[in-house]
Design a protein around this motif. Structure first.
Motif, PDB file in Angstrom:
ATOM      1  N   ALA A 115      13.391   7.493 -23.200  1.00 52.95           N
ATOM      2  CA  ALA A 115      13.570   8.570 -24.092  1.00 52.95           C
ATOM      3  C   ALA A 115      15.117   8.640 -23.642  1.00 52.95           C
ATOM      4  O   ALA A 115      15.666   8.788 -25.734  1.00 52.95           O
ATOM      5  N   LEU A 116      15.886   8.408 -23.111  1.00 48.04           N
ATOM      6  CA  LEU A 116      17.183   8.408 -23.366  1.00 48.04           C
ATOM      7  C   LEU A 116      17.873   6.942 -23.451  1.00 48.04           C
ATOM      8  O   LEU A 116      18.678   7.622 -24.381  1.00 48.04           O
ATOM      9  N   ASP A 117      17.283   6.411 -23.518  1.00 49.11           N
ATOM     10  CA  ASP A 117      17.755   4.737 -24.579  1.00 49.11           C
ATOM     11  C   ASP A 117      17.441   5.011 -25.690  1.00 49.11           C
ATOM     12  O   ASP A 117      18.583   5.082 -26.826  1.00 49.11           O
ATOM     13  N   GLY A 118      16.522   5.760 -26.218  1.00 53.69           N
ATOM     14  CA  GLY A 118      16.178   5.822 -27.885  1.00 53.69           C
ATOM     15  C   GLY A 118      17.101   6.553 -28.292  1.00 53.69           C
ATOM     16  O   GLY A 118      17.797   6.645 -29.117  1.00 53.69           O
ATOM     17  N   ALA A 119      17.945   7.703 -27.235  1.00 52.47           N
ATOM     18  CA  ALA A 119      18.651   8.492 -27.657  1.00 52.47           C
ATOM     19  C   ALA A 119      19.771   8.624 -27.926  1.00 52.47           C
ATOM     20  O   ALA A 119      20.559   8.637 -28.905  1.00 52.47           O
ATOM     21  N   LEU A 120      20.764   7.588 -27.062  1.00 53.13           N
ATOM     22  CA  LEU A 120      21.805   6.916 -26.937  1.00 53.13           C
ATOM     23  C   LEU A 120      22.075   5.836 -27.237  1.00 53.13           C
ATOM     24  O   LEU A 120      23.278   5.570 -27.316  1.00 53.13           O
ATOM     25  N   GLY A 121      21.315   4.837 -27.529  1.00 51.51           N
ATOM     26  CA  GLY A 121      21.365   3.241 -27.387  1.00 51.51           C
ATOM     27  C   GLY A 121      21.998   2.905 -26.450  1.00 51.51           C
ATOM     28  O   GLY A 121      22.335   2.337 -26.158  1.00 51.51           O
ATOM     29  N   THR A 122      21.267   3.673 -24.748  1.00 54.91           N
ATOM     30  CA  THR A 122      21.421   2.775 -23.879  1.00 54.91           C
ATOM     31  C   THR A 122      20.531   2.050 -22.767  1.00 54.91           C
ATOM     32  O   THR A 122      19.792   1.714 -24.299  1.00 54.91           O
ATOM     33  N   ASP A 123      20.605   1.426 -21.789  1.00 52.97           N
ATOM     34  CA  ASP A 123      19.883   0.168 -21.130  1.00 52.97           C
ATOM     35  C   ASP A 123      19.920   0.947 -19.802  1.00 52.97           C
ATOM     36  O   ASP A 123      19.718   0.343 -18.549  1.00 52.97           O
ATOM     37  N   TYR A 124      19.682   2.288 -19.728  1.00 52.93           N
ATOM     38  CA  TYR A 124      19.385   2.785 -18.393  1.00 52.93           C
ATOM     39  C   TYR A 124      17.771   2.112 -17.865  1.00 52.93           C
ATOM     40  O   TYR A 124      17.577   1.883 -16.860  1.00 52.93           O
ATOM     41  N   THR A 125      16.719   1.807 -18.958  1.00 55.01           N
ATOM     42  CA  THR A 125      15.743   1.283 -18.821  1.00 55.01           C
ATOM     43  C   THR A 125      15.628   0.114 -17.502  1.00 55.01           C
ATOM     44  O   THR A 125      15.513  -0.316 -16.276  1.00 55.01           O
ATOM     45  N   ASP A 126      16.456  -0.896 -17.940  1.00 56.83           N
ATOM     46  CA  ASP A 126      16.597  -1.872 -17.324  1.00 56.83           C
ATOM     47  C   ASP A 126      17.596  -1.347 -15.948  1.00 56.83           C
ATOM     48  O   ASP A 126      17.444  -2.615 -15.374  1.00 56.83           O
ATOM     49  N   LYS A 127      18.769  -1.131 -16.117  1.00 55.97           N
ATOM     50  CA  LYS A 127      19.515  -0.436 -15.179  1.00 55.97           C
ATOM     51  C   LYS A 127      18.669   0.401 -13.617  1.00 55.97           C
ATOM     52  O   LYS A 127      18.786  -0.739 -12.783  1.00 55.97           O
ATOM     53  N   TYR A 128      17.785   0.716 -14.097  1.00 60.99           N
ATOM     54  CA  TYR A 128      16.955   1.808 -12.785  1.00 60.99           C
ATOM     55  C   TYR A 128      15.898   0.797 -12.440  1.00 60.99           C
ATOM     56  O   TYR A 128      15.370   0.880 -11.621  1.00 60.99           O
ATOM     57  N   MET A 129      14.863   0.766 -13.479  1.00 62.29           N
ATOM     58  CA  MET A 129      13.453   0.451 -12.843  1.00 62.29           C
ATOM     59  C   MET A 129      13.758  -0.874 -12.762  1.00 62.29           C
ATOM     60  O   MET A 129      12.814  -1.765 -13.146  1.00 62.29           O
ATOM     61  N   LYS A 130      13.675  -1.374 -11.611  1.00 58.22           N
ATOM     62  CA  LYS A 130      14.286  -2.318 -11.038  1.00 58.22           C
ATOM     63  C   LYS A 130      12.646  -2.322  -9.207  1.00 58.22           C
ATOM     64  O   LYS A 130      12.539  -0.993  -9.171  1.00 58.22           O
ATOM     65  N   PRO A 131      11.984  -3.210  -9.494  1.00 59.32           N
ATOM     66  CA  PRO A 131      10.839  -3.583  -8.815  1.00 59.32           C
ATOM     67  C   PRO A 131      11.062  -2.752  -7.497  1.00 59.32           C
ATOM     68  O   PRO A 131      10.079  -2.142  -7.709  1.00 59.32           O
ATOM     69  N   ARG A 132      11.866  -2.353  -6.877  1.00 65.03           N
ATOM     70  CA  ARG A 132      12.406  -2.331  -5.845  1.00 65.03           C
ATOM     71  C   ARG A 132      12.461  -0.731  -5.498  1.00 65.03           C
ATOM     72  O   ARG A 132      13.104  -0.658  -4.321  1.00 65.03           O
ATOM     73  N   ALA A 133      13.238  -0.149  -6.593  1.00 64.36           N
ATOM     74  CA  ALA A 133      13.772   0.878  -7.284  1.00 64.36           C
ATOM     75  C   ALA A 133      12.700   2.111  -6.237  1.00 64.36           C
ATOM     76  O   ALA A 133      11.533   1.611  -7.174  1.00 64.36           O
ATOM     77  N   SER A 134      12.866   2.681  -5.719  1.00 68.04           N
ATOM     78  CA  SER A 134      11.642   4.123  -4.857  1.00 68.04           C
ATOM     79  C   SER A 134      11.312   4.737  -5.935  1.00 68.04           C
ATOM     80  O   SER A 134      12.739   5.262  -6.851  1.00 68.04           O
ATOM     81  N   VAL A 135      10.535   5.511  -5.848  1.00 67.87           N
ATOM     82  CA  VAL A 135       9.961   7.145  -6.576  1.00 67.87           C
ATOM     83  C   VAL A 135      11.325   8.349  -6.178  1.00 67.87           C
ATOM     84  O   VAL A 135      11.731   8.901  -7.548  1.00 67.87           O
ATOM     85  N   SER A 136      11.921   8.127  -5.215  1.00 72.56           N
ATOM     86  CA  SER A 136      12.695   9.475  -4.877  1.00 72.56           C
ATOM     87  C   SER A 136      14.082   9.136  -5.141  1.00 72.56           C
ATOM     88  O   SER A 136      14.206   9.805  -6.335  1.00 72.56           O
ATOM     89  N   MET A 137      14.307   7.701  -5.580  1.00 65.40           N
ATOM     90  CA  MET A 137      15.417   7.320  -6.021  1.00 65.40           C
ATOM     91  C   MET A 137      15.722   7.401  -7.669  1.00 65.40           C
ATOM     92  O   MET A 137      16.444   7.833  -8.034  1.00 65.40           O
ATOM     93  N   LEU A 138      14.295   6.614  -8.082  1.00 62.53           N
ATOM     94  CA  LEU A 138      14.087   7.368  -9.754  1.00 62.53           C
ATOM     95  C   LEU A 138      14.543   8.169 -10.028  1.00 62.53           C
ATOM     96  O   LEU A 138      15.442   8.746 -11.401  1.00 62.53           O
ATOM     97  N   MET A 139      13.704   9.717  -9.241  1.00 62.86           N
ATOM     98  CA  MET A 139      13.935  10.913  -9.953  1.00 62.86           C
ATOM     99  C   MET A 139      14.967  11.701  -9.310  1.00 62.86           C
ATOM    100  O   MET A 139      15.831  12.027 -10.473  1.00 62.86           O
ATOM    101  N   GLN A 140      16.237  11.288  -8.448  1.00 60.91           N
ATOM    102  CA  GLN A 140      17.188  11.479  -8.335  1.00 60.91           C
ATOM    103  C   GLN A 140      18.312  10.951  -9.805  1.00 60.91           C
ATOM    104  O   GLN A 140      19.357  11.421  -9.809  1.00 60.91           O
TER     105      GLN A 140
END
Length: 487
Positions: A187-212
């Motif tokens: 939703a954030l990428d759709g609003a801003l035209g950014t690429d936070y999904t690719d930046k943060y949604m890594k296979p090894r990213a923990s849920v705690s880090m994603l929420m932060q």
């Protein structure tokens, strides 16, 4: 309203708002008449040029009926609360206030809690039957605000800031915390035209880090309100700890980061807040709103039916008679989505088969083309709590609370070794059941029991009570014995 605009500042005349660029850049606070005009959506009515076309071409126009939005009193009252929610949340996040700056630059939850920032955010909750227009209302409402405001200068000084006024996400179908974070980044990428999904949604990213990351981005982009739709999907989580973790995260966003929240879901969402009173308190926040189905004699139901009948691409006028009203209510049980589907399917059938739209044709289309909806509609028609309980998203709010408490009673009895059989007791039957031949009209009322900010609703009293059993019994939600344990 444009999705992204450059900030233009207009004082509101209210001391708690003026001097805050995040509030002054928002659209003006509208009166009810203007809000109604902004929220309504009436697609192009049938034109003489369209009526001259062949039936197969006219059939393509019928789908416009799915875009109809008729503002109701509930919409106007919710908009007023939504307007206060956004502006109230920004009052403590004045970008020129020291504590708000400290909150903005907090690197983790510990720094956030010790920043000295005191949140002014609250919450709104929308519960209701599936198909009653909750999501449609939210989508219409957010369009009255720009989604992104770009700030450059304020009061003669440089002020470079990107403000996201609203962000709407859907709770994932599996209710998972990781899926919720992915929905936020998308939703954030759709609003801003950014690429936070690719930046943060890594296979090894923990849920705690994603929420932060979610919390930090909400603060960095000055999110005015976060709308979480389809919240009932959290019920699909088998892991109670993960479910509670998400709810706690929402509370942290509101309490520590100052982000206002709007919860939206079917009445089965109540179960998410049943076990922990603080969750219920925060869910209710400013107000709670309930979308229950219409009664047959509701003025707003009449207005909705009349609006749909105007969109007629068949050659013969559709005469609105008492028989037609009774038939439409009998086949849809006051559900707006069922009504729209029945109206469109019947017109398509009439155009394809050169027939006139009549009550008997509505019945025929219902019998042949809405088979998958027969069971839930028949359950609503029966007013039998046991049948309605098979479709949680169709159970009215009052019955949902009663059902939860009754199940809790049965669980407590089993844990205590009780041998009493499990029976649903005390579930009220309030809605009338019209037959195809005759309808007994109930007392007139509006669409739903809309919460006035100055009035504490029965549901809120139950939620905020330290003794659920006594409060629920006092309000007449159900009749039950002692020692109820809510999960």
């Amino acid at each position: 309203m444009a999705r992204s605009i450059e900030a233009a500042y207009t004082p509101t005349g209210l001391g708690q708002y003026d001097g805050n660029p995040l509030i002054e850049a928002l659209p003006p606070i509208h009166d009810d008449e203007t809000v109604g005009e902004l929220l309504c959506n009436f697609p192009d009515f049938p034109s003489s040029a369209e009526m001259a076309l062949k039936p197969k071409l006219r059939a393509h126009c019928v789908s416009r009926m799915s875009d109809i939005v008729v503002p109701m009193d509930l919409h106007l009252q919710f908009e007023a609360s939504f307007s206060q929610l956004i502006r109230g949340g920004y009052t403590a996040r004045d970008p020129f206030h020291r504590d708000a700056v400290a909150m903005l630059h907090a690197a983790d939850d510990a720094q956030l809690r010790h920043s000295g920032f005191k949140s002014s955010a609250s919450t709104l909750a929308i519960f209701g039957l599936s198909g009653m227009g909750k999501t449609t209302m939210l989508n219409s409402l957010v369009k009255t605000y720009p989604q992104v405001i770009v700030h450059k200068r304020y009061a003669g000084k440089n002020f470079r800031r990107t403000q996201i006024v609203w962000l709407k996400i859907d709770c994932p179908h599996d209710g998972s915390p990781r899926g919720l974070c992915a929905s936020f980044f998308a939703a954030l990428d759709g609003a801003l035209g950014t690429d936070y999904t690719d930046k943060y949604m890594k296979p090894r990213a923990s849920v705690s880090m994603l929420m932060q990351h979610v919390s930090q981005l909400c603060r960095s982009f000055n999110v005015g309100v976060l709308i979480i739709d389809e919240l009932q999907n959290l019920n699909l989580l088998a892991d109670a700890d993960s479910k509670q973790r998400i709810l706690n995260f929402f509370l942290t966003l509101s309490n520590d980061a100052g982000i206002p929240l709007v919860y939206s879901g079917t009445n089965s969402t109540f179960k998410l807040f049943a076990g922990v009173v603080r969750n219920a308190r925060r869910a209710l926040g400013m107000s709670d709103y309930y979308f229950d189905r219409f009664h047959i004699d509701d003025d707003e139901w009449s207005a909705l039916v009349q609006t749909f009948l105007v969109y007629n691409w068949t050659e013969d006028a559709i005469e609105r008679t008492p028989e037609l009203n009774e038939k439409l209510y009998y086949l849809t049980q006051g559900n707006t989505d069922f009504l729209a589907k029945l109206m469109m399917l019947t017109q398509w059938y009439a155009l394809a088969n050169d027939q006139k739209v009549t009550p008997s044709l509505y019945q025929k289309v219902y019998d042949q083309q809405m088979i998958i909806l027969h069971r839930p509609i028949e359950a609503l028609r029966s007013n039998d709590p046991l049948q309605i309980a098979d479709f949680e998203d169709m159970m009215p709010a009052r019955e949902q609370v009663a059902y939860m408490i009754t199940i809790a009673r049965a669980r407590q009895a089993r844990r205590g070794g009780g041998s009493a059989p499990f029976q649903l007791q005390g579930l009220p039957n309030q809605l009338p059941t019209p037959s195809p031949d005759a309808v007994t009209a109930p007392a007139s009322r509006r669409l739903a029991g809309v919460a006035d900010p100055l009035v504490v609703s029965d549901a809120q009293r139950v939620a905020e009570s330290d003794d659920w059993e006594a409060a629920a019994k006092e309000k007449g939600f159900t009749s039950f014995g002692d020692d109820i344990e809510l999960w």
